[in-house]
Structures are given as C-alpha cells and as structure tokens.
Motif scaffolding. Structure first.
Motif, PDB file in Angstrom:
ATOM      1  N   LEU A 158      47.933  35.347  51.920  1.00 10.46           N
ATOM      2  CA  LEU A 158      46.912  34.457  51.380  1.00 10.46           C
ATOM      3  C   LEU A 158      46.097  35.205  50.330  1.00 10.46           C
ATOM      4  O   LEU A 158      45.819  36.398  50.496  1.00 10.46           O
ATOM      5  CB  LEU A 158      45.975  33.997  52.502  1.00 10.46           C
ATOM      6  N   ILE A 159      45.702  34.493  49.268  1.00 13.10           N
ATOM      7  CA  ILE A 159      44.802  35.053  48.263  1.00 13.10           C
ATOM      8  C   ILE A 159      43.540  34.202  48.262  1.00 13.10           C
ATOM      9  O   ILE A 159      43.603  32.989  48.074  1.00 13.10           O
ATOM     10  CB  ILE A 159      45.437  35.061  46.862  1.00 13.10           C
ATOM     11  N   VAL A 160      42.396  34.846  48.473  1.00 13.44           N
ATOM     12  CA  VAL A 160      41.090  34.200  48.361  1.00 13.44           C
ATOM     13  C   VAL A 160      40.538  34.633  47.013  1.00 13.44           C
ATOM     14  O   VAL A 160      40.296  35.822  46.790  1.00 13.44           O
ATOM     15  CB  VAL A 160      40.149  34.609  49.512  1.00 13.44           C
ATOM     16  N   LEU A 161      40.355  33.672  46.105  1.00 12.68           N
ATOM     17  CA  LEU A 161      40.141  33.993  44.696  1.00 12.68           C
ATOM     18  C   LEU A 161      38.876  33.364  44.130  1.00 12.68           C
ATOM     19  O   LEU A 161      38.719  32.134  44.161  1.00 12.68           O
ATOM     20  CB  LEU A 161      41.361  33.489  43.909  1.00 12.68           C
ATOM     21  N   ASP A 162      37.994  34.213  43.598  1.00 10.75           N
ATOM     22  CA  ASP A 162      36.836  33.752  42.831  1.00 10.75           C
ATOM     23  C   ASP A 162      37.358  33.354  41.447  1.00 10.75           C
ATOM     24  O   ASP A 162      38.208  34.039  40.881  1.00 10.75           O
ATOM     25  CB  ASP A 162      35.831  34.904  42.712  1.00 10.75           C
ATOM     26  N   LEU A 163      36.875  32.246  40.916  1.00  9.95           N
ATOM     27  CA  LEU A 163      37.354  31.797  39.608  1.00  9.95           C
ATOM     28  C   LEU A 163      36.557  32.379  38.452  1.00  9.95           C
ATOM     29  O   LEU A 163      37.091  32.556  37.353  1.00  9.95           O
ATOM     30  CB  LEU A 163      37.336  30.263  39.541  1.00  9.95           C
ATOM     31  N   ASN A 164      35.275  32.701  38.664  1.00  7.38           N
ATOM     32  CA  ASN A 164      34.416  33.212  37.598  1.00  7.38           C
ATOM     33  C   ASN A 164      34.184  34.705  37.772  1.00  7.38           C
ATOM     34  O   ASN A 164      33.328  35.118  38.551  1.00  7.38           O
ATOM     35  CB  ASN A 164      33.075  32.475  37.602  1.00  7.38           C
ATOM     36  N   MET A 165      34.976  35.514  37.046  1.00  9.94           N
ATOM     37  CA  MET A 165      34.884  36.968  37.138  1.00  9.94           C
ATOM     38  C   MET A 165      35.061  37.572  35.750  1.00  9.94           C
ATOM     39  O   MET A 165      35.659  36.958  34.865  1.00  9.94           O
ATOM     40  CB  MET A 165      35.990  37.525  38.045  1.00  9.94           C
ATOM     41  N   PRO A 166      34.583  38.813  35.578  1.00  6.22           N
ATOM     42  CA  PRO A 166      34.826  39.507  34.313  1.00  6.22           C
ATOM     43  C   PRO A 166      36.259  40.050  34.257  1.00  6.22           C
ATOM     44  O   PRO A 166      36.997  39.967  35.244  1.00  6.22           O
ATOM     45  CB  PRO A 166      33.817  40.657  34.356  1.00  6.22           C
ATOM     46  N   VAL A 167      36.617  40.608  33.148  1.00  7.68           N
ATOM     47  CA  VAL A 167      37.919  41.223  32.868  1.00  7.68           C
ATOM     48  C   VAL A 167      38.994  40.139  32.824  1.00  7.68           C
ATOM     49  O   VAL A 167      39.389  39.697  31.764  1.00  7.68           O
ATOM     50  CB  VAL A 167      38.286  42.366  33.841  1.00  7.68           C
ATOM     51  N   ILE A 168      39.498  39.720  33.964  1.00  3.98           N
ATOM     52  CA  ILE A 168      40.427  38.585  34.058  1.00  3.98           C
ATOM     53  C   ILE A 168      39.862  37.654  35.121  1.00  3.98           C
ATOM     54  O   ILE A 168      39.727  38.051  36.280  1.00  3.98           O
ATOM     55  CB  ILE A 168      41.848  39.047  34.444  1.00  3.98           C
ATOM     56  N   ASP A 169      39.516  36.430  34.722  1.00  2.00           N
ATOM     57  CA  ASP A 169      38.953  35.499  35.699  1.00  2.00           C
ATOM     58  C   ASP A 169      40.055  34.914  36.582  1.00  2.00           C
ATOM     59  O   ASP A 169      41.245  35.185  36.391  1.00  2.00           O
ATOM     60  CB  ASP A 169      38.127  34.408  35.020  1.00  2.00           C
ATOM     61  N   GLY A 170      39.646  34.128  37.558  1.00  2.00           N
ATOM     62  CA  GLY A 170      40.597  33.558  38.505  1.00  2.00           C
ATOM     63  C   GLY A 170      41.637  32.660  37.861  1.00  2.00           C
ATOM     64  O   GLY A 170      42.800  32.644  38.255  1.00  2.00           O
ATOM     65  N   TRP A 171      41.218  31.897  36.852  1.00  2.00           N
ATOM     66  CA  TRP A 171      42.149  30.999  36.164  1.00  2.00           C
ATOM     67  C   TRP A 171      43.238  31.795  35.454  1.00  2.00           C
ATOM     68  O   TRP A 171      44.427  31.485  35.574  1.00  2.00           O
ATOM     69  CB  TRP A 171      41.406  30.116  35.171  1.00  2.00           C
ATOM     70  N   GLU A 172      42.828  32.819  34.712  1.00  2.00           N
ATOM     71  CA  GLU A 172      43.804  33.643  33.985  1.00  2.00           C
ATOM     72  C   GLU A 172      44.682  34.439  34.956  1.00  2.00           C
ATOM     73  O   GLU A 172      45.872  34.633  34.721  1.00  2.00           O
ATOM     74  CB  GLU A 172      43.092  34.584  33.016  1.00  2.00           C
ATOM     75  N   PHE A 173      44.090  34.893  36.052  1.00  3.57           N
ATOM     76  CA  PHE A 173      44.878  35.578  37.084  1.00  3.57           C
ATOM     77  C   PHE A 173      46.037  34.704  37.535  1.00  3.57           C
ATOM     78  O   PHE A 173      47.174  35.145  37.624  1.00  3.57           O
ATOM     79  CB  PHE A 173      43.993  35.946  38.282  1.00  3.57           C
ATOM     80  N   ARG A 174      45.738  33.418  37.841  1.00  2.00           N
ATOM     81  CA  ARG A 174      46.790  32.511  38.317  1.00  2.00           C
ATOM     82  C   ARG A 174      47.866  32.301  37.270  1.00  2.00           C
ATOM     83  O   ARG A 174      49.060  32.265  37.594  1.00  2.00           O
ATOM     84  CB  ARG A 174      46.184  31.163  38.743  1.00  2.00           C
ATOM     85  N   VAL A 175      47.473  32.163  36.005  1.00  3.43           N
ATOM     86  CA  VAL A 175      48.458  32.010  34.935  1.00  3.43           C
ATOM     87  C   VAL A 175      49.366  33.227  34.889  1.00  3.43           C
ATOM     88  O   VAL A 175      50.605  33.102  34.835  1.00  3.43           O
ATOM     89  CB  VAL A 175      47.751  31.794  33.570  1.00  3.43           C
ATOM     90  N   ARG A 176      48.777  34.407  34.924  1.00  4.19           N
ATOM     91  CA  ARG A 176      49.583  35.644  34.870  1.00  4.19           C
ATOM     92  C   ARG A 176      50.398  35.836  36.137  1.00  4.19           C
ATOM     93  O   ARG A 176      51.529  36.301  36.088  1.00  4.19           O
ATOM     94  CB  ARG A 176      48.687  36.847  34.620  1.00  4.19           C
TER      95      ARG A 176
END
Length: 75
Positions: free
Chosen positions: A51-69
């Motif tokens: 399971l991944i518990v993911l904050d969407l608003n973060m610096p460097v790479i946010d949660g949205w970009e993390f999911r895309v990558r």
C-alpha cells in the motif's frame, strides 16, 4: 489489509509523517516513510509495498507527478 503488510508513507510534513508511521507500526504494519515523491520513486526501485499512502501536495515531486512517473515506470 493483513498485519505485517508493507506500507510506503509519503508526506512532506515531518510531524504528521512520524505520527502516522508510529500508528501504523503499532498496528503491525511494516512502514517505510519518505518526505517527497522523488524519495518515494527511489524507494520503489528497491522495495515493493502492499500500500502507498500518498500526500498530493509536496515539494520536489508532488503526489500527482509521482503517480504519473510510477505508472510510467510500470509500463
């Protein structure tokens, strides 16, 4: 989710991350906690959580970009 399941916790808020990590570990989960999407991508190269518990608003790479990558790497 079964006890002992592996959780990747991704959040840039240190206090919140540590609090959630502690609660999950007390419930029997194996937790790896990181502070941003880049660290999460690096963690996934060596470790596959249940399971991944993911904050969407973060610096460097946010949660949205993390999911895309993450999904891009899975293809």
């Amino acid at each position: 989710m079964q006890k002992g399941a592996a959780v990747l916790l991704v959040d840039d808020d240190t206090e919140l991350r540590e609090c959630v990590k502690e609660e999950l570990e007390e419930s029997g989960f194996l937790v790896r906690a990181v502070g941003d999407g880049q660290e999460a991508l690096e963690a996934l190269r060596a470790w596959l959580p249940d399971l991944i518990v993911l904050d969407l608003n973060m610096p460097v790479i946010d949660g949205w970009e993390f999911r895309v990558r993450q999904l891009g790497d899975a293809r």
